[in-house]
Structure formats: structure tokens, C-alpha cells
Write an enzyme that holds these catalytic residues in place. Structure first.
Site: not given
Length: 292
Positions: A12, A105, A107-108, A112, A146
Site C-alpha cells: 500500500k 521491512m 519501508g512504509g 507485514g 494497517d
């Protein structure tokens, strides 16, 4: 045993991200638009009847017990047990899960969280658990703010801590994304003293009127100051358009209406960065597995 292979877990982007306040429990109140893109991780699932949840792939730096994928599977397993009033079930559902990581990982990009959501979607289907989308979203919220978005299955205007979701139309476009080569700890950004926490709330119609370049990312100033590679990536990409950071970092993106424009930018990308293009998705690739 039944299996599902090649299950996508899309990334996303936060097209904007405003921090509008803070709750008494310390959680920040946000407004954002979540955009799904056609790049992500890939998961493979094989059921087993001994109740074991096992991650069959190695993920450096992420022990199996703390992996969101494993935690998601066990959470769903508990929900299945509760549906049977806690009675022992012969052939208790389990799973072997393999994860092919493509997203970085820290990275925004929600890697995950998206992996966890895909796990819930796939195992709900394989185990014939019968949980609805809302029930899966409630489980997902226990794993991270999220996760409910990826279970929502569509691009969304989000509020609260990110779990209050309304479907929103977003531009059909391409994005160039730069991975600056570092991971940004989310907690470090949200706890920074210089973080703006009082941005004036906006409405979904405010975004819909001018989706390109709308708003800002309130976390970007802090992240760029603490992590110079993020600032460098933003500054370089800004020469081509409205570049900004996604989430709490570290990845930086810029939208383009035509794929050829994205290709031109990638062709001139400095070799020090990993960069790629992705197209906006209208919905989650596994949306057909969702029960309303």
C-alpha cells in the site's frame, strides 16, 4: 491436503497522511488514503490436520514465533475453536506457510500487515472457517492498525488509528517507488518531539476533488531529519513530480499518469537506490475470497 499457492499480499501507499490528534492511551489519530498497488509479497499455504502452524520459509531477522503471518494464523485458529464452543475438534486445522518477500521491512509499504491479511483470507477459505470480512477485520486489528485495510479489500479513506475505513475512488495511474536502503522504525517516528500532531481534519470530498498532490505526510519531516537517505530520495524524485514518503518511511513515491513517464524516471535513477514501478489497483487481488 488442500492448498492455496501464489497468494498475493499487495503493498500500500499512503497518498497523504495527517496526524490530527492523540488518544489518552498514546495512540495517534490519523487521516490517510490507502492505495493498493500491484507489487507485493507472495504466500503459499498447505493445510495440515495436526493443529500445527509452521512457517516453512526463512525470514532473516524475524523469528517464526513473532512473525505476523504465524500470529495471524493462530488468531484465526483460536476463532475457529471458539466457534465450536471450545470443544476439542478432531483434525484441528493447521497450516504450513511459505512467504516470498519482495517488499522491504521498515519501508512504509505495509508488507507485514499485508502478509497477515492474506494469511487470514487464505486460511479462512481453506479451513472453511466462514468468518465474514468484518470478523476478519476485527481479528486483524489485534495484529496491527494497517491489517484491517488489507482485509477491507478496496482503496480507502481511513481515520481513527487507521481502522475506520470508507471506500474511495483513486486515480488509475503508475507509481515510481524508491527504496532508500534503510528501515525506519515506526515507533521512533511517532515518538519524536518534532512530530506535528494537530493537523486540521479534512473530508473525503476534499481529497476526491484534487487527489494528486493532496495534503502531506506529517511523518515525513521527522523521518527525513532523522534519516538523511529518505530526504535524499525525496529531493531527487521531486524534480519529476509530487514526491513524498509513504507511511512512516522509508520508501518514497511519485505518481505518473502514463507508464512511459515512470519508465523514463526509472531509466535515470541513481544506481545507489533500488527503485521500481507499480500500477494502482482498484481492489485487493483476493477480494473474491471476502464474505460481506
Amino acid at each position: 491436503m488442500p492448498a492455496l499457492n501464489d497468494c498475493p499480499a499487495p503493498a500500500k501507499l499512503n497518498l497523504f497522511l495527517h496526524v490530527t490528534g492523540r488518544r489518552a492511551d498514546g495512540y495517534h489519530l490519523l487521516q490517510t488514503v490507502f492505495q493498493l498497488i500491484d507489487r507485493g509479497d507472495t504466500l503459499h499455504f498447505a493445510t495440515r490436520d495436526d493443529g500445527r502452524i509452521h512457517r516453512t520459509s526463512d525470514l532473516p531477522g524475524v523469528p517464526e514465533e513473532s512473525d505476523l503471518v504465524v500470529r495471524a494464523a493462530r488468531l484465526l485458529q483460536q476463532a475457529v475453536q471458539q466457534r465450536h464452543s471450545g470443544r476439542h475438534i478432531d483434525g484441528r486445522p493447521g497450516a504450513d506457510i511459505s512467504v516470498e518477500k519482495q517488499l522491504p521491512m521498515g519501508g512504509g509499504l505495509g508488507g507485514g500487515s499485508s502478509d497477515a491479511a492474506t494469511t487470514l483470507l487464505a486460511l479462512n477459505h481453506l479451513w472453511q472457517a466462514g468468518l465474514t470480512r468484518r470478523e476478519l477485520m476485527a481479528l486483524g486489528l489485534q495484529l496491527g492498525a494497517d491489517v484491517p485495510f488489507f482485509l477491507f479489500g478496496r482503496n480507502a479513506f481511513a481515520e481513527g488509528v487507521g481502522e475506520e475505513l470508507i471506500e474511495v475512488a483513486t486515480p488509475d495511474c503508475w507509481y515510481v517507488v524508491i527504496e532508500p536502503g534503510i528501515g525506519v522504525p515506526t515507533q521512533q517516528i511517532f515518538s519524536a518531539t518534532g512530530l506535528t500532531r494537530d493537523t486540521k481534519p479534512v473530508t473525503i470530498s476534499d481529497f476526491s476533488e484534487t487527489p494528486f498532490g493532496f495534503g502531506k505526510n506529517d511523518l515525513q519531516v521527522v523521518a527525513a531529519k532523522l534519516f538523511p537517505p529518505v530526504a535524499d530520495a525525496i529531493e531527487w524524485l521531486k524534480q519529476y513530480g509530487e514526491a513524498r514518503m509513504t507511511g512512516s518511511g522509508a520508501c518514497v513515491f511519485c505518481p505518473f499518469m502514463e507508464e512511459q513517464q515512470a519508465d523514463t524516471v526509472l531509466a535515470s535513477m541513481p544506481a545507489k537506490w533500488k527503485a521500481w514501478k507499480a500500477r494502482a489497483l482498484p481492489q485487493h487481488p483476493l477480494a473474491h475470497l471476502l464474505q460481506s
